[in-house]
Design an enzyme around this catalytic site. Structure first.
Site, mmCIF file in Angstrom:
data_model
loop_
_atom_site.group_PDB
_atom_site.id
_atom_site.type_symbol
_atom_site.label_atom_id
_atom_site.label_comp_id
_atom_site.label_asym_id
_atom_site.label_seq_id
_atom_site.Cartn_x
_atom_site.Cartn_y
_atom_site.Cartn_z
ATOM 1 C CE LYS A 140 -4.329 0.880 2.188
ATOM 2 N NZ LYS A 140 -5.225 0.971 1.044
HETATM 3 N N1 PMP Z 1 -7.210 -2.479 -3.410
HETATM 4 C C1 PMP Z 1 -6.761 -1.234 -3.160
HETATM 5 C C2 PMP Z 1 -5.986 -0.506 -4.194
HETATM 6 C C3 PMP Z 1 -7.060 -0.643 -1.920
HETATM 7 O O1 PMP Z 1 -6.643 0.595 -1.654
HETATM 8 C C4 PMP Z 1 -7.821 -1.363 -0.972
HETATM 9 C C5 PMP Z 1 -8.157 -0.740 0.348
HETATM 10 N N2 PMP Z 1 -7.143 -0.958 1.297
HETATM 11 C C6 PMP Z 1 -8.236 -2.667 -1.284
HETATM 12 C C7 PMP Z 1 -7.906 -3.189 -2.523
HETATM 13 C C8 PMP Z 1 -8.981 -3.505 -0.297
HETATM 14 O O2 PMP Z 1 -8.105 -3.937 0.725
HETATM 15 P P1 PMP Z 1 -8.618 -4.209 2.198
HETATM 16 O O3 PMP Z 1 -9.765 -5.135 2.100
HETATM 17 O O4 PMP Z 1 -7.445 -4.811 2.886
HETATM 18 O O5 PMP Z 1 -9.008 -2.894 2.768
#
Ligand code: PMP
Length: 310
Positions: free
Chosen positions: A156
């Site tokens: 991230k």
């Molecule tokens: N893809 C991206 C690009 C994101 O920013 C997120 C949000 N964190 C997700 C997928 C979903 O991830 P998560 O379920 O861990 O929040």
């Protein structure tokens, strides 16, 4: 709605207005940060704030930091304790969003990751829906998802959200609620800030972690709940664009997005254009789980207002 009052920054809890950086900060200039997005849910019956999958988010923050040569001087346990401490100080009695951020804090003109200084910040804000509405209309974006050999897609990384912002902006300006972004191979990757599932022949299908997706925590939760509670099979495999147009159901999932039904893609109704039955059950199940209402999944929720340690 209460506003937030504190940040944990440079090793101490300080008033949020004092948690400032210089315009010269490398992270601001080049996007050199990694972060997490975590939700806490208020349960009025329990008089309790529950943080959902706190440890899993902090573990991903550690992995993102490692990929980006960032030194995060706290263990996962310490990061969890700091989060609970922050939320206790804030005293939120409503849903909240928690943002840990590790970033290159140097004030030098240097575009690199090694030999730089890292800073850590943590704050939380009251938070409602991220994608408004109970069901959404999506388009396939003209922007492609960042590929793993261009920028780590499973980490991230702050700079990676340029890609997300471009896709989301295009979708919104064209009258849609959200973007579906294809990978470099032309197959479905994910949304601007959420993962994606479709239903075909009664099975849930989602792109594999090698499709340049962020390895979503909600994506995994959905797979677990679908199999254990709904007895619906889950398949990870590449998804073609036109499969979106013939899917029986589709939905986004993510910490921010939660489980968000998609009722239209590229102006074609998904199924009969209403929220599908599997999706509807997952929306309900997910809400019950994150609010700590299902005993079987209660250990996925960290209670904030307790004397127990974390
Ligand atoms: N893809 C991206 C690009 C994101 O920013 C997120 C949000 N964190 C997700 C997928 C979903 O991830 P998560 O379920 O861990 O929040």
């Amino acid at each position: 709605m209460a506003s937030n009052r504190f940040a944990f920054f440079n090793g101490e809890f300080i008033p949020i207005e004092q948690a400032q950086v210089s315009v010269m900060t490398a992270a601001l200039n080049y996007g050199l940060g990694v972060f997490e997005g975590i939700r806490a849910y208020w349960n009025a019956d329990d008089d309790q704030l529950y943080v959902f999958h706190l440890r899993e988010h902090m573990e991903r923050l550690k992995r993102s930091s490692a990929i980006m040569f960032m030194d995060l001087p706290y263990s996962v346990d310490e990061l969890c304790r700091l989060t609970v401490e922050l939320l206790r100080r804030e005293g939120f009695r409503e849903d909240a969003y928690i943002r840990p951020l590790v970033f290159k804090s140097d004030h030098t003109i240097a575009v690199r990751l090694n030999g730089m200084t890292d800073a850590f910040a943590l704050y939380a804000v009251p938070f409602g829906q991220y994608i408004p509405g109970t069901a959404v209309r999506a388009c396939v974006s003209s922007w492609r998802r960042i590929e793993d050999n261009i920028m780590p897609s499973r980490a991230k990384v702050s700079g990676g959200y340029v890609n997300s912002a471009l896709a989301k902006t295009e979708a919104l300006l064209n009258g849609y609620d959200e973007a579906i972004v294809l990978g470099g191979d032309g197959q479905v990757s994910e949304a601007s800030a959420a993962n994606l599932y479709i239903v075909r022949n009664g099975a849930l299908i989602t792109p594999p972690i090698t499709s340049d997706i962020l390895e979503g925590i909600t994506r995994r939760v959905v797979a677990q709940l679908a199999q254990a509670e709904l007895h619906v099979p889950v398949v990870e495999r590449p998804i073609d664009r036109t499969e979106l147009y013939v899917a029986e159901e589709a939905f986004f999932c993510g910490t921010g997005a939660e489980v968000k039904p998609i009722i239209e893609i590229d102006r074609r109704p998904v199924g009969n254009g209403a929220v599908g039955p599997i999706t509807a059950r997952l929306v309900e199940l997910y809400s019950a789980v994150v609010h700590g209402r299902l005993p079987a999944y209660r250990d996925w929720c960290t209670p904030v207002y307790t004397n127990e340690g974390v």
